[in-house]
Design a protein around this motif. Structure first.
Motif, mmCIF file in Angstrom:
data_model
loop_
_atom_site.group_PDB
_atom_site.id
_atom_site.type_symbol
_atom_site.label_atom_id
_atom_site.label_comp_id
_atom_site.label_asym_id
_atom_site.label_seq_id
_atom_site.Cartn_x
_atom_site.Cartn_y
_atom_site.Cartn_z
ATOM 1 N N LEU A 43 2.052 6.090 -7.290
ATOM 2 C CA LEU A 43 1.034 7.008 -7.798
ATOM 3 C C LEU A 43 1.559 8.435 -7.845
ATOM 4 C CD1 LEU A 43 -2.160 5.616 -6.051
ATOM 5 C CD2 LEU A 43 -1.585 5.503 -8.483
ATOM 6 N N ALA A 44 2.304 8.825 -6.828
ATOM 7 C CA ALA A 44 2.875 10.173 -6.809
ATOM 8 C C ALA A 44 3.878 10.352 -7.945
ATOM 9 C CB ALA A 44 3.538 10.443 -5.462
ATOM 10 N N GLY A 68 -7.421 1.381 0.392
ATOM 11 C CA GLY A 68 -7.895 2.560 1.116
ATOM 12 C C GLY A 68 -9.302 2.348 1.661
ATOM 13 N N HIS A 75 0.842 -1.201 0.000
ATOM 14 C CA HIS A 75 0.000 0.000 0.000
ATOM 15 C C HIS A 75 0.877 1.252 0.000
ATOM 16 C CE1 HIS A 75 -3.652 2.313 0.701
ATOM 17 N NE2 HIS A 75 -3.005 2.966 1.649
ATOM 18 N N ARG A 76 1.927 1.245 0.790
ATOM 19 C CA ARG A 76 2.839 2.387 0.839
ATOM 20 C C ARG A 76 3.591 2.538 -0.486
ATOM 21 N NH1 ARG A 76 3.636 3.174 6.716
ATOM 22 N NH2 ARG A 76 2.410 1.510 7.658
ATOM 23 N N THR A 96 2.605 1.543 -3.470
ATOM 24 C CA THR A 96 1.704 2.025 -4.518
ATOM 25 C C THR A 96 1.389 3.503 -4.337
ATOM 26 O OG1 THR A 96 -0.260 1.267 -3.296
ATOM 27 C CG2 THR A 96 0.662 -0.221 -4.973
ATOM 28 N N GLY A 97 1.371 3.973 -3.099
ATOM 29 C CA GLY A 97 1.178 5.410 -2.876
ATOM 30 C C GLY A 97 2.313 6.219 -3.478
ATOM 31 N N VAL A 98 3.538 5.756 -3.293
ATOM 32 C CA VAL A 98 4.704 6.432 -3.889
ATOM 33 C C VAL A 98 4.647 6.311 -5.411
ATOM 34 C CG1 VAL A 98 7.223 6.360 -4.078
ATOM 35 C CG2 VAL A 98 6.131 6.135 -1.840
ATOM 36 N N HIS A 122 -4.399 0.723 -4.528
ATOM 37 C CA HIS A 122 -4.423 1.734 -3.480
ATOM 38 C C HIS A 122 -5.859 2.134 -3.135
ATOM 39 C CE1 HIS A 122 -1.701 4.301 -1.180
ATOM 40 N NE2 HIS A 122 -2.594 5.259 -1.280
#
Length: 139
Positions: free
Chosen positions: A42-43, A93, A35-36, A38-40, A89
């Motif tokens: 996405l950014a 979420g 999850h972390r 995929t957050g990066v 994500h």
């Protein structure tokens, strides 16, 4: 490793934390780390979106260059990975929202919801790409 205690001033051996070599990752911890990541992703992937939008504002030549990159195998792979990260994500979420409400914390439910997130991410990515390619195929 030894450390001095406040009370006695004597040195006592402290246990070491488990090292990664002997720690066996759990399914839920792998999902959390993913999850972390995929957050990066996405950014970072948003930079491609910004490049595309800036190129659209700069004119046809710049827009054509970005379009050629996006249509290349590397560009398509990046877009596929970005869309997979987006759906993973999103699903995770929503799972976290349930956890914030105090639901789904028991291990069997947490594992089932983890598998559901993975299934959702894969299915939604494939559906989005099938629809997207069908629409673009008609251009």
């Amino acid at each position: 490793m030894a450390a001095e205690t406040k009370e006695t001033g004597k040195m006592h051996a402290r246990p070491l934390s488990p090292h990664l070599q002997i720690y066996r990752p759990q399914f839920t911890s792998v999902l959390s780390i993913t999850h972390r990541i995929t957050g990066v992703a996405l950014a970072v992937g948003t930079l491609l979106l910004v490049w595309w939008l800036a190129a659209a504002a700069l004119g046809e030549a710049a827009y054509a260059r970005v379009g050629a990159f996006i249509d290349s195998p590397i560009g398509l792979l990046l877009l596929f990975g970005w869309s997979l990260a987006l759906f993973y994500h999103l699903g995770n979420g929503i799972r976290h929202l349930f956890w914030d409400a105090g639901r789904g914390f028991d291990l069997p439910t947490a594992e089932k919801s983890g598998y559901a997130v993975i299934a959702f991410a894969l299915a939604a990515t494939l559906v989005a790409w099938v629809i997207g390619l069908a629409v673009l195929g008609g251009r």
